[in-house]
Write an enzyme that holds these catalytic residues in place. Structure first.
Site, PDB file in Angstrom:
ATOM      1  N   SER A   1       0.731  -1.220  -0.174  1.00 25.42           N
ATOM      2  CA  SER A   1      -0.075   0.152  -0.370  1.00 25.42           C
ATOM      3  C   SER A   1       0.884   1.685  -0.281  1.00 25.42           C
ATOM      4  O   SER A   1       1.541   1.746  -1.647  1.00 25.42           O
ATOM      5  CB  SER A   1      -1.030  -0.296   1.269  1.00 25.42           C
ATOM      6  OG  SER A   1      -2.384  -0.740   1.005  1.00 25.42           O
TER       7      SER A   1
ATOM      8  N   HIS B   1       5.857  13.263   7.614  1.00 25.47           N
ATOM      9  CA  HIS B   1       6.175  14.489   7.450  1.00 25.47           C
ATOM     10  C   HIS B   1       6.741  14.064   8.700  1.00 25.47           C
ATOM     11  O   HIS B   1       7.105  14.776   9.326  1.00 25.47           O
ATOM     12  CB  HIS B   1       4.435  15.504   6.986  1.00 25.47           C
ATOM     13  CG  HIS B   1       3.859  14.605   6.299  1.00 25.47           C
ATOM     14  ND1 HIS B   1       4.005  14.928   4.202  1.00 25.47           N
ATOM     15  CD2 HIS B   1       2.905  13.982   6.137  1.00 25.47           C
ATOM     16  CE1 HIS B   1       3.128  14.320   4.127  1.00 25.47           C
ATOM     17  NE2 HIS B   1       2.348  13.521   4.963  1.00 25.47           N
TER      18      HIS B   1
ATOM     19  N   CYS C   1      -2.213  -3.874   3.230  1.00 24.94           N
ATOM     20  CA  CYS C   1      -2.639  -4.165   2.518  1.00 24.94           C
ATOM     21  C   CYS C   1      -2.911  -6.194   2.894  1.00 24.94           C
ATOM     22  O   CYS C   1      -1.766  -6.595   2.406  1.00 24.94           O
ATOM     23  CB  CYS C   1      -3.824  -4.053   1.682  1.00 24.94           C
ATOM     24  SG  CYS C   1      -3.746  -2.678   0.974  1.00 24.94           S
TER      25      CYS C   1
END
Lengths: 117, 117
Positions: free
Chosen positions: B64, B69, B84
């Site tokens: 996935s 950040h 997933c």
């Protein structure tokens, strides 16, 4: 101990179960519209198609990122919108999806990101 | 009404406040190591540097995505790992970060993604 939360980012996750599934060409367009509607700035985009079905698309934004993972066999997709800064509102993106999809069920989760001291 | 949760994806979010900040060259390396350690397959990567400081990096994975950040002014970074499938374990990625960072504080949030009917 009192806890002070410094809000550095906002992550909204949404699980969408649809009545009517959208093919990627349509869903992708809705994603772009949602970003445009909520005044997000797209810097870059990565897309991958998984055989036999399923897509992942991640948008790198000035405001942070948006990710979509589709499960066409379940008429389901997962949406994540992460924003930094006071002005950006990830829930505006979510609203655009809710307004424009034929939804059986959806679940929104708001997660404040930052420092707890 | 009984609720049945079909687990289609796992999202782990972590807020990291560090004692010792890592420059992007070092943190980026740690990200790659964490993905390697947890046997994730990187398909693509997007990176953006924000003036005067801060980075966003998103890895598109077979499993996935992972997003980071950074807020160097706060010695803070936000990590998201979405997977997933049954085999992929996003918490293995998180463990590698925890083991290899000089952390003042961290907060882990596990979010199951799927259909509630």
């Amino acid at each position: 101990m009192n806890k002070v939360y410094s809000n550095l980012g906002k992550l909204v996750t949404v699980d969408f179960l649809l009545n009517k599934w959208l093919e990627w060409t349509e869903l992708s367009l809705l994603c772009e519209e949602a970003l445009d509607f909520s005044k997000m700035t797209v810097l870059n985009k990565q897309y991958h198609y998984f055989k036999p079905q399923g897509e992942t698309c991640v948008w790198l934004l000035s405001e942070s990122h948006m990710a979509v993972h589709t499960y066409p066999e379940n008429k389901f997709f997962a949406l994540d919108v992460f924003t930094c800064g006071e002005e950006a509102n990830p829930n505006k993106v979510v609203q655009h999806f809710i307004k424009n999809l034929d939804i059986r069920y959806y679940n929104v989760n708001n997660i404040m990101r930052g420092i707890q001291t």
